[in-house]
Design a protein around this motif. Structure first.
Motif, PDB file in Angstrom:
ATOM      1  N   ARG A 239       1.447  39.441 -17.832  1.00  0.00           N
ATOM      2  CA  ARG A 239      -0.007  39.431 -17.726  1.00  0.00           C
ATOM      3  C   ARG A 239      -0.524  40.864 -17.702  1.00  0.00           C
ATOM      4  O   ARG A 239       0.155  41.775 -17.230  1.00  0.00           O
ATOM      5  N   ASN A 250      -4.792  30.915 -12.074  1.00  0.00           N
ATOM      6  CA  ASN A 250      -3.814  31.515 -12.985  1.00  0.00           C
ATOM      7  C   ASN A 250      -2.511  30.721 -13.063  1.00  0.00           C
ATOM      8  O   ASN A 250      -1.509  31.221 -13.584  1.00  0.00           O
ATOM      9  N   ASN A 253       0.473  30.579 -16.053  1.00  0.00           N
ATOM     10  CA  ASN A 253       0.072  31.620 -16.995  1.00  0.00           C
ATOM     11  C   ASN A 253       1.280  32.117 -17.794  1.00  0.00           C
ATOM     12  O   ASN A 253       2.416  31.699 -17.580  1.00  0.00           O
TER      13      ASN A 253
END
Length: 450
Positions: A239, A250, A253
Motif C-alpha cells: 500500500r 482497508n 487491501n
C-alpha cells in the motif's frame, strides 16, 4: 477414557454442516457421509480462525517487549514462570479449541470433497492452524483423517507429536499442495490463494531455521508482487501508506496475503476482551498497554509511530485498530511487508556470511522504509550479524501489534538479548490447556515448567 469421548464428541458435533455464507455460524448437525457440498464445512474452517485471533495477539505482543499487563494475574505474561496457567480459560483453551475445530473441519473437506479448489483451501487452513498450534505449544496432537465415529474414539492416538513431525508430515505437504493448486489472483472475498500458501510456506521454513528452503518460496512472492506492479487491483503490492494497511475500511487491501475476516454481523465465539480493546487500553487489566521500550525504538519522522502509538495523558495506547469499529477489523495473518522482511532475512543467512552483500540485502527494505518516511538502511550495517539485528528491529517497528514480536524473538534466538532478562527456554512456549490434560487422563501432557 470417558472424558476422551466427551472431548472428541464435542469436536465432532462442532465440525459438521454449515451455511454457504462466510458470515454465518454453522447452524446444523449432519454426518459427513450425508453431505454432498462441503462449502459450508470449509466456511466453518475459515470461521474458527476467529477464535485464535485475540489469544495470538496477546501472546505475540504482551509476552514480548511491545505491550504490558498491569493487573494480577495477567502480569504473569511478564514474569515467565509457572503461573501463566491462570490464563488458561481466557487465552489458551479458547485458542486450542478453535484450532482443532478448524482442523477437523478441514479434514472433512480434504477427505470427502470432490472440489479441488476447496480441498486446496482446506489444506492451507489446516496448515495455518497447525502452524499456530506448534508455535504456541510445541508438540501437539495430530488429526489428519476423517472425523471419528464415537465407537472409534478410543483407537485414536492422542499423544503429542514432535514439532518436526508436524512440520514435515502435515504443514509443509499441505502448503505445497495448496501453493500448487490455488489461484495466483488476489481474492476479493478473502479466500486463500497461491501466494498466501507460498508466503506461509516460506514463513514456516524460516520458523524451522531452514533458510535455504525458505529463500525461493519467499522470493517467488516478492518477485511476483514486483512484476504485478502497484496499479493492479487484482494482485498483491505494498500500500502507498502504512496507515492505509489497517482499519476496517482497508480490509482485504492489496498488501494482505491472508486475513481472518471479522465482522459485527458474525457471532464471535471468543467471549472475552478482543485484541482491538487490549491494544487501546480499554481493559482495566492493561489501561496503558504500550511498552515504553517500543516507543523509544521508533526514530523521529517514522510515520509508523503515529499509527501504532498514542500518548493519552499518562497512558500510552495503540490506536492501530479503532475501538468504535473494533468488531469489523480483520486480523492480518500474513502481508507482503512481512514476506519482504523475511526474504531479506533469508538472504542474509544464506548469502551474507562475509558481510559483502549487506548493502544490497538491506536495500530490499527500502520500499518499506520509504513508505514510513525513512532513509535506506543500506550501508549502515556491514556484517551479517549487524544486518540480522537491523532486520529484526525493522520487523518490530513494521509489525507492532500484529501478534508477531514474541514469536520472532523465539524464532531468532534473541529472547534474552531483546528482553534484557534471562528467560528459561521452557517458557518460550505456553501452557497446554489443563482441560485437555484432564480430558485425556494425562495422555496429552503439559509443557515443561507449568
Amino acid at each position: 477414557m470417558k472424558r476422551v469421548y466427551i472431548l472428541l464428541f464435542g469436536l465432532v458435533l462442532l465440525t459438521t454442516a454449515c451455511d454457504n455464507d462466510l458470515d454465518q455460524v454453522p447452524p446444523n448437525i449432519a454426518r459427513s457421509n450425508s453431505l454432498k457440498d462441503f462449502q459450508g464445512v470449509l466456511n466453518a474452517a475459515y470461521y474458527y480462525q476467529i477464535g485464535s485471533v485475540t489469544p495470538m495477539a496477546v501472546m505475540g505482543d504482551f509476552r514480548a517487549d511491545n505491550a504490558k499487563m498491569f493487573e494480577s494475574p495477567y502480569t504473569e505474561f511478564d514474569i515467565y514462570g509457572p503461573n501463566l496457567t491462570a490464563m488458561d480459560n481466557q487465552f489458551f483453551r479458547p485458542f486450542y479449541a478453535a484450532m482443532y475445530k478448524a482442523i477437523l473441519s478441514t479434514n472433512n473437506v480434504i477427505e470427502n470433497s470432490s472440489n479441488a479448489t476447496h480441498v486446496a483451501e482446506a489444506k492451507f487452513l489446516r496448515a495455518l492452524s497447525y502452524f499456530k498450534l506448534v508455535r504456541v505449544f510445541g508438540d501437539v496432537v495430530v488429526f489428519t483423517g476423517t472425523t471419528p465415529n464415537i465407537p472409534d474414539i478410543p483407537t485414536y492416538d492422542l499423544k503429542r507429536r514432535p514439532v518436526a513431525d508436524v512440520y514435515n508430515n502435515v504443514i509443509i505437504p499441505d502448503l505445497m499442495a495448496a501453493r500448487d493448486a490455488l489461484s495466483a489472483t488476489r481474492s476479493s472475498t478473502g479466500r486463500a490463494t497461491k501466494y498466501a500458501a507460498q508466503g506461509l510456506l516460506g514463513k514456516v521454513y524460516m520458523q524451522m531455521g531452514n533458510f535455504t528452503l525458505a529463500t525461493p518460496e519467499l522470493a517467488a512472492v516478492v518477485n511476483a508482487a514486483a512484476a504485478m506492479g502497484s496499479s493492479s487491483t487484482t494482485q498483491f503490492h505494498l500500500r502507498p501508506t502504512y496507515a492505509g494497511v489497517f482499519g476496517s475500511t482497508n480490509d482485504l487491501n492489496s498488501e494482505i496475503l491472508f486475513a481472518t475476516q471479522i465482522s459485527s454481523s458474525i457471532i464471535d465465539e471468543y467471549g472475552f476482551t478482543e485484541f482491538w480493546s487490549w491494544y487501546l487500553g480499554q481493559d482495566t487489566k492493561s489501561q496503558s498497554p504500550v511498552d515504553p521500550r517500543l516507543v523509544s525504538a521508533y526514530d523521529n519522522g517514522d510515520d509508523r509511530k503515529s499509527v501504532n502509538i498514542l500518548q493519552s495523558g499518562a497512558r500510552i495506547i495503540s490506536p492501530k485498530y479503532n475501538q468504535a469499529n473494533g468488531p469489523n477489523h480483520d486480523w492480518i495473518e500474513l502481508r507482503l511487508a512481512d514476506i519482504i522482511l523475511l526474504y531479506a532475512e533469508a538472504l542474509n543467512e544464506t548469502t551474507n556470511a562475509s558481510g559483502l552483500n549487506s548493502a544490497s540485502i538491506l536495500a530490499r527494505l527500502d520500499p518499506i522504509r520509504t513508505r514510513a518516511g525513512l532513509t535506506s538502511l543500506s550501508g549502515t550495517a556491514l556484517t551479517q550479524a549487524a544486518v540480522r539485528t537491523a532486520i529484526l528491529n525493522e520487523r518490530r517497528l513494521e509489525l507492532a501489534f500484529e501478534g508477531q514480536r514474541w514469536f520472532d524473538l523465539v524464532r531468532t534466538g534473541t529472547v534474552n538479548a531483546e528482553m534484557g532478562v534471562t528467560i528459561d527456554s521452557k517458557y518460550h512456549l505456553f501452557p497446554v490447556p489443563i482441560s485437555e490434560i484432564l480430558a485425556t487422563n494425562g495422555i496429552i501432557t503439559q509443557n515443561s515448567g507449568y
